[in-house]
Write a protein that holds these residues in place. Structure first.
Motif, short mmCIF file in Angstrom:
data_model
loop_
_atom_site.label_atom_id
_atom_site.label_comp_id
_atom_site.label_asym_id
_atom_site.label_seq_id
_atom_site.Cartn_x
_atom_site.Cartn_y
_atom_site.Cartn_z
N GLY A 1 -83.18 31.57 57.44
CA GLY A 1 -81.92 30.81 57.43
C GLY A 1 -81.73 29.87 58.60
N SER A 2 -82.77 29.70 59.42
CA SER A 2 -82.61 28.84 60.59
C SER A 2 -82.80 27.37 60.21
N THR A 3 -81.84 26.55 60.61
CA THR A 3 -81.97 25.09 60.45
C THR A 3 -81.92 24.41 61.82
N ARG B 1 -83.19 22.75 65.03
CA ARG B 1 -84.39 21.96 65.31
C ARG B 1 -84.52 21.57 66.78
N ALA C 1 -87.67 25.66 66.26
CA ALA C 1 -87.08 24.54 66.99
C ALA C 1 -88.02 24.08 68.11
N GLN D 1 -79.78 14.96 66.29
CA GLN D 1 -79.32 16.26 65.79
C GLN D 1 -78.66 17.05 66.92
N LEU E 1 -77.68 31.29 65.72
CA LEU E 1 -77.50 31.11 64.27
C LEU E 1 -76.06 31.43 63.86
N ASP F 1 -74.00 28.56 64.90
CA ASP F 1 -74.26 27.41 64.03
C ASP F 1 -73.57 27.56 62.68
N HIS F 2 -73.54 28.79 62.15
CA HIS F 2 -72.93 29.04 60.84
C HIS F 2 -71.46 29.44 60.92
#
Length: 226
Positions: free
Chosen positions: A47-49, A51, A108, A120, A212, A215-216
């Motif tokens: 589930g990591s986006t 970068r 990342a 980003q 994470l 981030d979420h």
């Protein structure tokens, strides 16, 4: 007289030769340091986006920030192992190990050294270790306790919006734990180093999970963050 001088000269040369051989022998048997690293491998978290990260130099008490491993006994005394060393000062080992683990877990790039420019969001991590102590065998509540790694760390995560469209946000987290030096790791310094790597891996996992969650916009479960 000439005979006596030649005899004295020969004996002097013999003494010097014996001394040189003894010195060379002593040097050949002198001990050399053994070097260790906290670097290890890690799996990507699902589930990591993420970068782009930026892992800053970590904080560490001066008493620990050296290349030699330091053992502490239950009386508070420290023993510096001059021949058992980290490949760099412990603060650098912790920063580099944390960076490597986070890059692997999040998929990342750490732009702290790379100079990478991105639009980003970048997650800037500042960690401070109050403790990363190697504790020797000791007695706790009347029971003998084996070697362990005592860790106390806080970290902050700042989401830097490189696009300039959203304000930067930040959270702070902390964790405290103790990692026993398992007998299955072997004996001596090698076992201590393995437990030290496990300790840094645990910190890296917690930091990655908190990034994470941040981030979420979901709550953290394993550590306390605010």
């Amino acid at each position: 007289m000439m005979y006596l001088n030649q005899s004295l000269l020969q004996r002097s040369i013999a003494v010097l030769s014996i001394g040189a051989v003894a010195l060379m022998t002593a040097c050949s048997f002198s001990s050399t340091p053994t070097y260790y690293t906290l670097a290890s491998t890690a799996k990507v978290l699902p589930g990591s986006t993420i970068r782009s990260i930026e892992v800053l130099p970590v904080g560490l008490p001066d008493r620990l920030d050296r290349t030699q491993l330091i053992l502490q006994d239950d009386s508070g005394k420290s023993k510096i192992l001059d021949l058992q060393r980290w490949t760099s000062a412990l603060s650098s080992e912790l920063r580099d190990g944390l960076s490597s683990n986070l890059q692997q877990r999040l998929g990342a790039v750490d732009r702290y050294h790379s100079g990478m420019v991105t639009t980003q969001p970048t997650y800037r991590i500042a960690a401070d270790f109050a403790h990363f102590d190697i504790l020797g065998q000791r007695v706790v509540d009347g029971k003998s306790v084996s070697n362990s790694i005592d860790v106390s760390v806080t970290w902050s995560i700042k989401r830097v919006e490189n696009s300039g469209t959203n304000p930067d946000r930040q959270i702070a987290c902390r964790m405290d734990f103790n990692t026993p030096v398992d007998s299955s790791f072997g004996t001596g310094v090698n076992a201590i180093v393995i437990a030290s790597r496990q300790s840094l891996d645990k910190v890296s996992t917690a930091v990655a999970s908190s990034i994470l969650a941040f981030d979420h916009s979901t709550p953290t479960t394993d550590v306390v963050c605010s």
